[in-house]
Design a protein around this motif. Structure first.
Motif, PDB file in Angstrom:
ATOM      1  N   ASP A 194       0.823  -1.106   0.054  1.00 47.80           N
ATOM      2  CA  ASP A 194       0.057   0.062   0.203  1.00 47.80           C
ATOM      3  C   ASP A 194       0.859   1.323   0.089  1.00 47.80           C
ATOM      4  N   ASP A 195       0.164   2.407  -0.464  1.00 46.36           N
ATOM      5  CA  ASP A 195       0.874   3.538  -0.252  1.00 46.36           C
ATOM      6  C   ASP A 195       0.450   4.266   0.947  1.00 46.36           C
ATOM      7  N   PRO A 196       1.458   4.453   1.728  1.00 51.19           N
ATOM      8  CA  PRO A 196       1.535   5.017   3.110  1.00 51.19           C
ATOM      9  C   PRO A 196       0.366   6.325   3.306  1.00 51.19           C
ATOM     10  N   ASP A 197       0.369   6.940   2.283  1.00 49.65           N
ATOM     11  CA  ASP A 197      -0.742   7.965   2.436  1.00 49.65           C
ATOM     12  C   ASP A 197      -1.834   7.760   2.034  1.00 49.65           C
ATOM     13  N   SER A 198      -2.413   6.487   1.776  1.00 53.72           N
ATOM     14  CA  SER A 198      -3.531   6.149   0.881  1.00 53.72           C
ATOM     15  C   SER A 198      -4.728   5.547   2.109  1.00 53.72           C
ATOM     16  N   LYS A 199      -4.255   5.207   3.314  1.00 48.29           N
ATOM     17  CA  LYS A 199      -4.922   4.593   4.054  1.00 48.29           C
ATOM     18  C   LYS A 199      -4.431   4.950   5.750  1.00 48.29           C
ATOM     19  N   PRO A 200      -5.082   4.778   6.664  1.00 48.11           N
ATOM     20  CA  PRO A 200      -4.540   5.028   8.027  1.00 48.11           C
ATOM     21  C   PRO A 200      -3.399   3.691   8.251  1.00 48.11           C
ATOM     22  N   LEU A 201      -2.467   4.212   8.981  1.00 48.42           N
ATOM     23  CA  LEU A 201      -1.281   3.352   9.422  1.00 48.42           C
ATOM     24  C   LEU A 201      -1.528   2.083   9.759  1.00 48.42           C
ATOM     25  N   ALA A 202      -2.761   1.838  10.524  1.00 53.52           N
ATOM     26  CA  ALA A 202      -3.164   0.670  11.269  1.00 53.52           C
ATOM     27  C   ALA A 202      -3.567  -0.356   9.889  1.00 53.52           C
ATOM     28  N   GLU A 203      -4.035   0.045   8.877  1.00 48.43           N
ATOM     29  CA  GLU A 203      -4.427  -0.927   7.694  1.00 48.43           C
ATOM     30  C   GLU A 203      -3.431  -0.997   6.738  1.00 48.43           C
ATOM     31  N   LEU A 204      -2.156  -0.589   6.842  1.00 48.40           N
ATOM     32  CA  LEU A 204      -1.002  -0.929   5.963  1.00 48.40           C
ATOM     33  C   LEU A 204      -0.537  -2.357   5.961  1.00 48.40           C
ATOM     34  N   ARG A 205      -0.403  -2.992   4.681  1.00 47.86           N
ATOM     35  CA  ARG A 205      -0.343  -4.379   4.608  1.00 47.86           C
ATOM     36  C   ARG A 205       1.197  -4.366   4.096  1.00 47.86           C
ATOM     37  N   SER A 206       2.015  -5.194   4.655  1.00 46.50           N
ATOM     38  CA  SER A 206       3.285  -5.474   4.338  1.00 46.50           C
ATOM     39  C   SER A 206       3.722  -7.194   4.530  1.00 46.50           C
ATOM     40  N   GLU A 207       4.879  -7.374   4.374  1.00 43.95           N
ATOM     41  CA  GLU A 207       5.379  -8.689   4.580  1.00 43.95           C
ATOM     42  C   GLU A 207       7.042  -8.813   4.780  1.00 43.95           C
ATOM     43  N   ALA A 208       7.604  -9.266   5.756  1.00 43.38           N
ATOM     44  CA  ALA A 208       8.967  -9.581   5.831  1.00 43.38           C
ATOM     45  C   ALA A 208       9.179 -10.839   5.314  1.00 43.38           C
ATOM     46  N   GLY A 209      10.405 -10.838   4.654  1.00 46.90           N
ATOM     47  CA  GLY A 209      10.840 -11.945   4.040  1.00 46.90           C
ATOM     48  C   GLY A 209      12.185 -12.394   3.788  1.00 46.90           C
ATOM     49  N   LEU A 210      12.472 -13.769   4.059  1.00 49.98           N
ATOM     50  CA  LEU A 210      13.713 -14.091   3.871  1.00 49.98           C
ATOM     51  C   LEU A 210      14.004 -15.144   2.522  1.00 49.98           C
ATOM     52  N   ALA A 211      15.008 -15.298   1.836  1.00 52.59           N
ATOM     53  CA  ALA A 211      15.262 -16.122   0.936  1.00 52.59           C
ATOM     54  C   ALA A 211      15.969 -17.443   1.572  1.00 52.59           C
ATOM     55  N   VAL A 212      15.203 -18.558   1.645  1.00 51.01           N
ATOM     56  CA  VAL A 212      15.765 -19.716   2.243  1.00 51.01           C
ATOM     57  C   VAL A 212      15.495 -20.792   1.388  1.00 51.01           C
ATOM     58  N   PRO A 213      16.067 -22.140   1.560  1.00 48.20           N
ATOM     59  CA  PRO A 213      15.928 -23.283   0.788  1.00 48.20           C
ATOM     60  C   PRO A 213      14.364 -23.578   0.840  1.00 48.20           C
ATOM     61  N   GLU A 214      13.869 -23.982  -0.675  1.00 50.94           N
ATOM     62  CA  GLU A 214      12.243 -24.475  -0.562  1.00 50.94           C
ATOM     63  C   GLU A 214      11.931 -25.567   0.307  1.00 50.94           C
ATOM     64  N   SER A 215      12.950 -26.240   0.830  1.00 55.60           N
ATOM     65  CA  SER A 215      12.619 -27.322   1.646  1.00 55.60           C
ATOM     66  C   SER A 215      12.549 -27.004   3.201  1.00 55.60           C
ATOM     67  N   SER A 216      12.622 -25.756   3.543  1.00 50.29           N
ATOM     68  CA  SER A 216      12.488 -25.476   4.835  1.00 50.29           C
ATOM     69  C   SER A 216      11.121 -25.351   5.553  1.00 50.29           C
ATOM     70  N   PRO A 217      10.893 -26.011   6.535  1.00 48.58           N
ATOM     71  CA  PRO A 217       9.808 -26.091   7.195  1.00 48.58           C
ATOM     72  C   PRO A 217       9.276 -24.745   7.714  1.00 48.58           C
ATOM     73  N   LEU A 218       7.864 -24.541   7.658  1.00 44.06           N
ATOM     74  CA  LEU A 218       7.467 -22.918   7.905  1.00 44.06           C
ATOM     75  C   LEU A 218       7.095 -23.112   9.210  1.00 44.06           C
TER      76      LEU A 218
END
Length: 293
Positions: A194-218
């Motif tokens: 989302d654009d941070p200016d488009s909606k209230p801060l509490a509604e912003l959507r994001s994800e933190a990610g790490l590139a790890v082997p695809e065999s990794s158990p979630l």
């Protein structure tokens, strides 16, 4: 319990502690209390914390409080004395020394420069044009068009202020460390929907990610996501994460309208090119990627 299971259990407990620290930055964070959060003996907790995270509790708390202070300097009109107190310093002078050592400039100067250049929402048309012109003349970033290979990530969702996504990254690093997945080639990527200016801060959507082997158990709440797989406009930014909205302003206000390109149907993603725990904020390197059609 096997060695692997023990490592995972330790990582999960330290992950819980990092979340507690991030949620209680205004509280007294005593080692005995944190050891209870981790369910470790106070005689051993701190050594385990350092082994898992690579930093002491004091260093982690200081880093997170100074990051919050940088955000407050840019976004608020809080007095320096108040920001210094919230960051855990007994005087503005002590806070200024610590902030300058970490961010490369005193807090007053950091606030002045940041607020001079940062876009101001809800301006009139003429004011917005003046601001965009000022950004073009005051700032310049090198933007390159590159083919971004597809990268598969383990992600944790974050809702709210983008500047607080660090808690999710802390959790991911604790999980990955417990699985023995961290190394020099580990890639750290954030996805911002989302654009941070488009909606209230509490509604912003994001994800933190790490590139790890695809065999990794979630772990809990984790999911696989893909970024890249096409051309992107790539902007390299050096400095604190709190300054990245200025880089986005340049990318959208100055570069994109004159590029002859159109954005693709995918969210922006940021790749963090060095470890924020091992270098000062003034040296943090971030690649902002805008997917293109």
């Amino acid at each position: 319990m096997t060695r692997h299971e023990t490592s995972l259990a330790y990582a999960a407990r330290i992950e819980r502690v990092m979340g507690h620290i991030a949620d209680h930055l205004d509280d007294r964070l005593e080692l005995d209390d944190l050891s209870e959060v981790a369910c470790f003996s106070p005689y051993h907790f701190h050594r385990i914390f350092v082994a898992v995270t690579g930093e002491t509790v004091a260093e982690a708390v200081r880093r997170l409080r100074l990051h919050r202070a940088a955000v407050e300097l840019n976004r608020s009109q809080l007095a320096l004395a108040r920001i210094a107190t919230k960051a855990g310093y007994g005087s503005v002078a002590a806070f200024s020394r610590a902030f300058a050592a970490a961010y490369g400039t005193p807090p007053a100067a950091y606030r002045r420069v940041g607020q001079d250049l940062r876009p101001v929402p809800q301006q009139s048309g003429s004011q917005a044009m003046t601001r965009a012109s000022a950004l073009r003349t005051a700032l310049h970033y090198d933007v390159t068009i590159e083919d971004a290979p597809t990268v598969k990530l383990v992600t944790l969702p974050h809702r709210g202020d983008y500047q607080k996504i660090g808690t999710c990254f802390e959790r991911l690093f604790a999980w990955a460390g417990g699985h023995g997945l961290l190394g020099p080639a580990t890639r750290m990527i954030g996805i911002y929907y989302d654009d941070p200016d488009s909606k209230p801060l509490a509604e912003l959507r994001s994800e933190a990610g790490l590139a790890v082997p695809e065999s990794s158990p979630l772990g809990p709440d984790m999911a696989w996501r893909e970024v890249g797989g096409g051309q992107v406009a790539r902007l390299l930014c050096k400095g604190p994460y709190a300054d990245l909205d200025v880089a986005y302003a340049y990318l959208y206000h100055s570069w994109l309208p004159h590029s002859g390109r159109q954005p693709g149907d995918a969210p922006c993603f940021e790749e963090y090119l060095n470890d924020p725990r091992s270098v000062p904020p003034s040296e943090w390197l971030t690649a902002v990627n805008l997917p293109l059609k």
